[in-house]
Design a protein around this motif. Structure first.
Motif, short mmCIF file in Angstrom:
data_model
loop_
_atom_site.label_atom_id
_atom_site.label_comp_id
_atom_site.label_asym_id
_atom_site.label_seq_id
_atom_site.Cartn_x
_atom_site.Cartn_y
_atom_site.Cartn_z
N THR A 462 0.83 -1.21 0.00
CA THR A 462 0.00 0.00 0.00
C THR A 462 0.86 1.25 0.00
OG1 THR A 462 -1.78 -1.15 1.15
CG2 THR A 462 -1.79 1.24 1.26
N PHE A 465 2.30 2.01 -3.39
CA PHE A 465 1.33 2.51 -4.36
C PHE A 465 1.09 4.01 -4.24
CE2 PHE A 465 0.23 -1.70 -5.74
CZ PHE A 465 -0.45 -1.53 -6.93
N ARG A 474 -5.92 1.96 -5.98
CA ARG A 474 -5.06 1.07 -5.19
C ARG A 474 -5.84 -0.17 -4.76
NH1 ARG A 474 -3.36 5.88 -1.13
NH2 ARG A 474 -2.58 7.33 -2.74
#
Length: 508
Positions: A462, A465, A474
């Protein structure tokens, strides 16, 4: 033959005249020159006519790749029959449905696939023994002097083969390709690749698939030789065949070439392979670096589909590195544009449907006028793929229209998400799909295969991204898996991914 006639048959005739004693096909223990191949095609063509086969009749092929497959295909082209290329990976019920749809008058079948025809109305079945037994029916036909028959005058736009699509929207559709389309695609590919009469193809992709078919057709177009890997050959046997026959090109996807790394692919300082064809968009361009450097070979890629008779675009390895999400520039025989849902052309940079036109576009779908109109009705082939084009003419594939993820009213193209994963060295493979979400309608779920020995948490993914793509794009769920479902040419099966369950522990 009219001046407008242009087909695989005319290419074979030219090769038989110009390269009569050069090898055309190597299949197990059988080696055929162009003169041999042409004579066999002629004998089978006359036999088919004597049997009552005429222009437009369907002739099914259920064979492993090799000289017999090529002979039947080319004989159909010579008399105007339509070759139906049957996929031996299908189930008997699927073969039966296709046979019922196309109604073949004769089927050439390998005995190992006999069970696949148990439920099919396949017409007269001619067994073709892959050992080339001279006492076998097929060898007797193609090596005997057949009574001369009148070869009919044929339309240049006559269908050569029918290749059934995978049927992602229902029953498979029979994609009809003209002999001139197959030849145009073959010539365009041979020119773009710089093929010569010295080319020797290691053919590993089945000819019932457009990639395998058009590779062989391109070799025929330049007067080269097709070396067919055996149906039961493993990776080691294919690599040995590549060296033994001094093959110069192949279309080996990662499932084949990666295992070669541990098999001493470079022997005596030589890797005979000088051209390697990989599909654009199949992971990281860097994954092919060992082919370019360690093997001193050439990596190229491209995009295409059955309906355009193979490759529509082409990209070199250096351009893959500079434009890792691009599928390249169009082939010399293809024109591309981006259309909106109403058929209007979109400005450069805008996202829409990739559409193609040119001499290699299909004639239509067999006995399916509605699907034919939907695909061809705007004067372009509507591919069903989403993409963009930049001001240099480079095309970018965003994914299938039916795979578009709609979350909170926003569009997410799976290719955008996959491209971020491709930049992560810890990730060996990744793919995403849309999954149901109560709040947003759909959410992005990613499936990740980690590289050997690598560690990467959902939280770290995460973080990676952020700043790469918009927040709504995402992954909201991440599942770590050992491998992704891909078809024999490496295409990700996103529908299979989207059918897998979502659990709370997968939340990112």
């Amino acid at each position: 033959m009219t001046p407008r006639d242009f087909s695989l048959d005319t290419l074979l005739t030219a090769c038989a005249a110009q390269h009569a004693f050069r090898e055309a096909s190597i299949d197990g223990t059988q080696r055929l020159t162009y003169a041999d191949l042409n004579a066999r095609v002629d004998a089978l063509a006359h036999w088919l006519i004597a049997k009552g086969t005429s222009e437009g009749d369907r002739v099914a092929i259920l064979l492993t790749d090799g000289a017999p497959y090529l002979t039947v295909l080319l004989a159909c082209g010579r008399i105007g029959a339509i070759a139906v290329l049957l996929n031996w990976r299908l189930a008997p019920a699927e073969i039966a449905w296709i046979a019922g749809n196309c109604e073949p008058s004769v089927t050439f079948a390998n005995p190992r696939f006999a069970d696949l025809l148990n439920e099919a109305a396949a017409g007269d079945v001619i067994e073709v023994d892959e050992t080339h037994d001279p006492r076998g029916t097929f060898e007797q036909i193609v090596t005997s002097d057949q009574p001369a028959q009148t070869i009919p005058d044929l339309s240049p736009e006559r269908p050569l083969y029918m290749m059934y699509t995978s049927g992602t929207t229902g029953r498979p559709k029979g994609c009809l390709q003209a002999g001139s389309a197959v030849a145009s695609s073959a010539m365009g590919f041979a020119v773009r690749r710089g093929f010569t009469k010295n080319e020797r193809l290691l053919s590993v992709n089945p000819m019932f698939h457009v990639v395998g078919m058009q590779q062989v057709a391109a070799i025929l177009a330049c007067g080269g030789c097709s070396v067919f890997a055996g149906r039961d050959d493993d990776n080691a046997a294919m690599l040995d065949l590549l060296h033994r026959e001094r093959c110069t090109t192949t279309s080996a996807f990662p499932t084949i070439c990666f295992p070669w790394l541990g098999m001493e692919p470079v022997r005596d300082g030589v890797m005979p392979l000088t051209n390697y064809t990989g599909g654009a968009g199949m992971g990281k361009p860097q994954m092919y670096e060992f082919i370019e450097k360690d093997w001193d070979a050439r990596v190229v890629g491209g995009y295409g589909q059955t309906e355009v008779c193979g490759f529509a675009t082409f990209i070199d390895y250096d351009d893959m590195l500079d434009h890792p999400r691009s599928i390249g520039w169009t082939m010399p025989h293809v024109e591309m544009t981006i259309l909106d849902p109403h058929g209007n052309q979109l400005p450069l940079g805008e996202e829409g449907e990739i559409c193609l036109r040119g001499p290699s576009v299909m004639l239509g779908y067999w006995r399916n006028p509605e699907a034919s109109e939907a695909a061809l009705g705007h004067g372009w082939l509507r591919t069903g793929d989403l993409g963009t084009m930049d001001d240099r003419g480079l095309a970018y594939l965003l994914g299938r229209a039916k795979e578009l993820i709609k979350t909170g009213g926003e569009n997410v193209y799976p290719a955008e998400v996959d491209a971020v994963f491709a930049e992560m060295p810890e990730v060996a493979d990744a793919g995403c799909c849309g999954v149901p979400d109560k709040q947003w309608g759909e959410a992005v779920k990613a499936f990740v295969v980690l590289a050997p020995g690598a560690q990467l948490s959902r939280a770290e993914i995460t973080t990676r991204f952020k700043g790469k793509i918009a927040g709504y794009k995402r992954p909201r769920y991440i599942e770590f898996v050992d491998q992704l479902p891909r078809d024999p040419i490496g295409k990700l099966q996103r529908r299979e991914l989207s059918a897998r369950p979502v659990s709370p522990e997968q939340a990112a």
